[in-house]
Design an enzyme around this catalytic site. Structure first.
Site, PDB file in Angstrom:
ATOM      1  N   ASN A  67       0.898  -1.247  -0.007  1.00 13.82           N
ATOM      2  CA  ASN A  67      -0.131  -0.155  -0.132  1.00 13.82           C
ATOM      3  C   ASN A  67       0.970   1.277  -0.082  1.00 13.82           C
ATOM      4  O   ASN A  67       0.688   2.164  -0.790  1.00 13.82           O
ATOM      5  CB  ASN A  67      -0.941   0.056   1.136  1.00 13.82           C
ATOM      6  CG  ASN A  67      -2.060  -0.874   0.952  1.00 13.82           C
ATOM      7  OD1 ASN A  67      -2.358  -1.641   0.063  1.00 13.82           O
ATOM      8  ND2 ASN A  67      -2.942  -1.138   2.150  1.00 13.82           N
ATOM      9  N   ARG A 426      -4.842   0.741 -13.092  1.00 10.64           N
ATOM     10  CA  ARG A 426      -3.444   1.143 -12.603  1.00 10.64           C
ATOM     11  C   ARG A 426      -2.901  -0.404 -12.323  1.00 10.64           C
ATOM     12  O   ARG A 426      -3.351  -0.834 -11.361  1.00 10.64           O
ATOM     13  CB  ARG A 426      -3.472   2.154 -11.487  1.00 10.64           C
ATOM     14  CG  ARG A 426      -2.402   2.753 -10.959  1.00 10.64           C
ATOM     15  CD  ARG A 426      -2.402   3.637  -9.909  1.00 10.64           C
ATOM     16  NE  ARG A 426      -2.926   4.897 -10.518  1.00 10.64           N
ATOM     17  CZ  ARG A 426      -3.545   5.885  -9.787  1.00 10.64           C
ATOM     18  NH1 ARG A 426      -3.984   5.539  -8.597  1.00 10.64           N
ATOM     19  NH2 ARG A 426      -3.993   7.044 -10.436  1.00 10.64           N
ATOM     20  N   HIS A 456     -14.572   2.006 -14.970  1.00 12.80           N
ATOM     21  CA  HIS A 456     -14.474   1.176 -13.545  1.00 12.80           C
ATOM     22  C   HIS A 456     -15.820   0.625 -13.408  1.00 12.80           C
ATOM     23  O   HIS A 456     -15.729  -0.234 -12.521  1.00 12.80           O
ATOM     24  CB  HIS A 456     -14.127   2.160 -12.767  1.00 12.80           C
ATOM     25  CG  HIS A 456     -13.837   1.727 -11.494  1.00 12.80           C
ATOM     26  ND1 HIS A 456     -14.649   1.547 -10.254  1.00 12.80           N
ATOM     27  CD2 HIS A 456     -12.618   0.857 -10.946  1.00 12.80           C
ATOM     28  CE1 HIS A 456     -13.964   1.189  -9.088  1.00 12.80           C
ATOM     29  NE2 HIS A 456     -13.200   0.566  -9.484  1.00 12.80           N
TER      30      HIS A 456
END
Length: 707
Positions: A67, A426, A456
């Protein structure tokens, strides 16, 4: 700093009561970047929680590191770009880019110390007691050292490329997220006397970072770290030189795609070109081993054109994302108990998904309920001679996706297949390029997203010729068509063949694949044309109900809330007295509990075994409750810069099930829930006197396993 009360000094205090305070006042917003760091600290808390199995705790360290890498590659890179471009726009909480960078730099260092303490002083010693050991090279006995020496000579040495750094050898390019050794050398036999030199050795990512040691006691797993092995064999790389010292370091670079679509004649090739350039993005972070001399650190910073605030000294392992190699060790007692996703009763013994859907809408709750029916839905369509067309959006898929395999089969059966593959998903771009080319080879219609937008949305539309005419079957999801992540992400799937939703889905795909400019839908809320206004209208309607004394209320479960416009709408609703309960896994810039502004708003976050990924939205609507699910968070990118779909759950039984059997269980969690305080910190909800222990994810596991 860490989350909870310990971090209060780093966070802006809640504003004083002020009923007339303007709703765009800086004090009413939590900084987005520190809110994200708070989320990552909640991930770290799971690593610290001794109730979790050891390798699951190690998994959370790996997630924390992964992350954080992405945070620097995207968010921090973006702030640094603003700074370089002399953009002086303030964030919603009133900070300039340089102020946010400084805040992140200071805020993160406490979390880094907490992570390394957890890994080095808790997890690794506990794993060693379970037979999983990471040994220093000097701890090895002579026989093992000889074995490691052979491994180095045969497997590692041929791959290494030492690079000198001096006036004749400029500072080498350091690739993104690569681990390196900075080696200080001395030559004693120079005519000018002892000479000092510096070299860089890249730790090859093509080799396992955790080198297994053979011939260990049965049931044990021993490793030596690759950089440790290299550091103890540097003489082989620099014969005739004396190795003074070596230090590990790691560089993070800007990895966001900077794609000018209008200038790209071929989007596929343009994406591939940008992927190659991603390795060469501007540096945004330098991580160094604790103890690196200050002069060497400054030399690295100067070469990378970074400031000292961009340097993080790590008293432990660099690149904890590599711990995934250990997380997957096959020791069942150190993992969460395995589970088998259940099959809904309506589908048991049923091979015809279309017949089931004709009987009524169907809702699945992943990962507790199997993702297989989603795959079966597409596979049946591929093999059904009555199916005329299959249209699907694909954002992230697995490497050997059965969903895409079904689309390939359908195209080879001469069905019309239209796949909108988002090449700009991404860090999934390469996988999507692979599938796009495979589908094109079999004649499918492949669309690479919409110019200027990411697609999306999670939608499948199947057009079927039936006895009474054309019927459209749909799947709407909150998660990706990815059979792998469907086992670890919580998501919802809705199957339906309602005509009005079919009409909307057709219009959506026409807009995605053609030149349709339609921006009005009968039932769906679609971004970027009508999702923001749709949500604002739904929130404002609750405000009107509250002011009129009617039943009102909002419950929403999302991944993130960062859009100031929707936050202002929620503040207005709260001022009117609307009870608002938000379950937000990640960042949330809204300040709950501010007198006169957000007194009726409660925000909680759940971080547990599964990634909470589903999005649900409930509006009481004066007693005529409306329930929605979809792909969108309340972020500017979802509302304005992506194609998103939010679908109403029109079957009242399914709507009630979402409210009472899912959301109420999540709201009752007192084990994994953290409550957002008005100062931006989080505290565990905890078990109140007289309450029973309630872990929502465990409750769902027990419920669905018992069915």
């Amino acid at each position: 700093m860490t989350s909870g009360s310990q971090v209060g000094s780093e966070l802006r205090p809640a504003p004083p009561p002020a009923a007339a305070l303007p709703l765009d006042d800086f004090s009413l917003y939590i900084n987005r970047e520190t809110s994200w760091l708070e989320f990552n600290d909640r991930v770290l808390e799971e690593a610290l929680d001794e109730r979790n199995p050891l390798l699951e705790r190690l998994k959370f360290i790996a997630i924390w590191g992964t992350n954080l890498d992405e945070f620097f590659m995207i968010r921090i890179a973006g702030l640094m770009q603003q700074l370089a471009a002399e953009v002086h726009r303030r964030s919603d909480d009133g900070l300039l880019p340089e102020e946010q960078l400084d805040l992140v730099s200071r805020r993160l260092r406490g979390s880094l110390a907490r992570m390394t303490d957890c890994l080095d002083n808790q997890l690794l010693p506990a794993l060693e007691r379970q037979g999983i050991r990471i040994l220093r090279y000097e701890q090895l006995d002579s026989e093992t050292k000889r074995a490691m020496q052979r491994y180095f000579d045969e497997r590692v040495f041929p791959v290494l490329t030492p690079l000198a750094i001096d006036k004749g050898h400029p500072f080498p390019y350091i690739s993104n997220l690569s681990l390196s050794l900075a080696v200080e050398l001395e030559e004693h036999h120079s005519a000018e006397g002892p000479q000092g030199y510096l070299a860089r050795v890249k730790v090859p990512g093509s080799l396992p970072r955790f080198v297994p040691i053979e011939h260990v006691p049965r049931g044990q797993h021993w490793f030596v770290m690759l950089e440790d092995l290299i550091a103890n064999n540097l003489e082989a790389l620099f014969p005739g030189m004396r190795i003074e010292a070596s230090y590990t370091f790691r560089v993070t670079r800007d990895a966001d795609l900077d794609l000018q679509e209008d200038e790209a004649d071929d989007l596929l090739r343009a994406i591939e070109s940008e992927l190659r350039r991603r390795r060469f993005g501007e540096p945004v972070r330098l991580e160094i081993e604790a103890g690196m001399p200050e002069a060497l650190r400054d030399k690295l910073l100067e070469a990378l054109e970074l400031d000292r605030s961009d340097c993080y000294e790590i008293d432990g392992m660099l690149g904890t994302n590599d711990l995934w190699a250990l997380v997957n060790i096959d020791e069942p007692h150190l993992h969460d108990p395995p589970f088998t996703p259940s099959i809904p009763k309506r589908l048991i013994g049923q091979s015809d998904m279309f017949a089931v859907i004709r009987e009524g809408d169907l809702l699945l709750h992943h990962p507790y309920e199997s993702f297989d029916p989603v795959v079966q839905f597409v596979q049946q369509a591929a093999n059904d001679p009555d199916v005329l067309a299959i249209k699907q959006t694909l954002y992230r898929t697995s490497g050997n996706s059965p969903v895409v395999a079904a689309l390939l089969d359908a195209s080879e059966e001469d069905k019309q297949v239209a796949a909108l593959i988002e090449l700009k998903a991404r860090f999934d771009e390469e996988n999507n390029i692979h599938w796009a080319r495979a589908l094109e080879r079999v004649g499918a219609h492949v669309v690479y997203g919409v110019a200027g937008l990411k697609t999306h949305a999670k939608v499948t539309l199947i057009v079927r010729n039936e006895a009474d005419g054309i019927r459209r079957y749909m799947h709407f999801g909150t998660g990706n068509y990815n059979d792998k992540t469907a086992r670890i992400y919580t998501d919802l799937s809705l199957f339906t063949c309602r005509a009005d939703l079919g009409s909307d889905a057709t219009q959506l795909f026409n807009a995605l694949t053609g030149f349709s400019k339609a921006d009005r839908y009968e039932r769906l809320l679609v971004a970027p044309s009508g999702l923001r206004s749709g949500f604002e209208e739904l929130i404002d309607r609750e405000t009107e109900h509250a002011m009129a004394g009617r039943t009102c209320g909002i419950v929403a479960k999302l991944n993130a809330i960062s859009d100031a416009g929707l936050v202002r709408a929620l503040y207005r609703a709260s001022r009117a007295g609307v009870p608002i309960d938000l379950i937000v896994r990640g960042m949330c810039v809204l300040r709950p509990g501010v007198p006169g502004v957000s007194e009726t708003i409660r925000v909680r976050s759940i971080v547990g075994r599964f990634l909470e990924h589903s999005r649900m939205y409930v509006f009481e609507n004066g007693g005529e409750r409306e329930v929605y699910l979809g792909s969108a968070d309340w972020m500017g990118r979802n509302l304005d810069r992506r194609v998103e779909t939010v679908v109403p759950v029109l079957d009242p039984v399914l709507g009630e099930a979402i409210c009472t059997e899912i959301l109420d269980v999540l709201r009752g969690d007192n084990v994994k829930t953290r409550i957002l305080r008005s100062d931006g910190s989080y505290e565990r909800r905890g078990i109140l006197p007289g309450e029973q222990r309630a872990d929502a994810q465990q409750t769902f596991l027990r419920k669905y396993q018992a069915l």
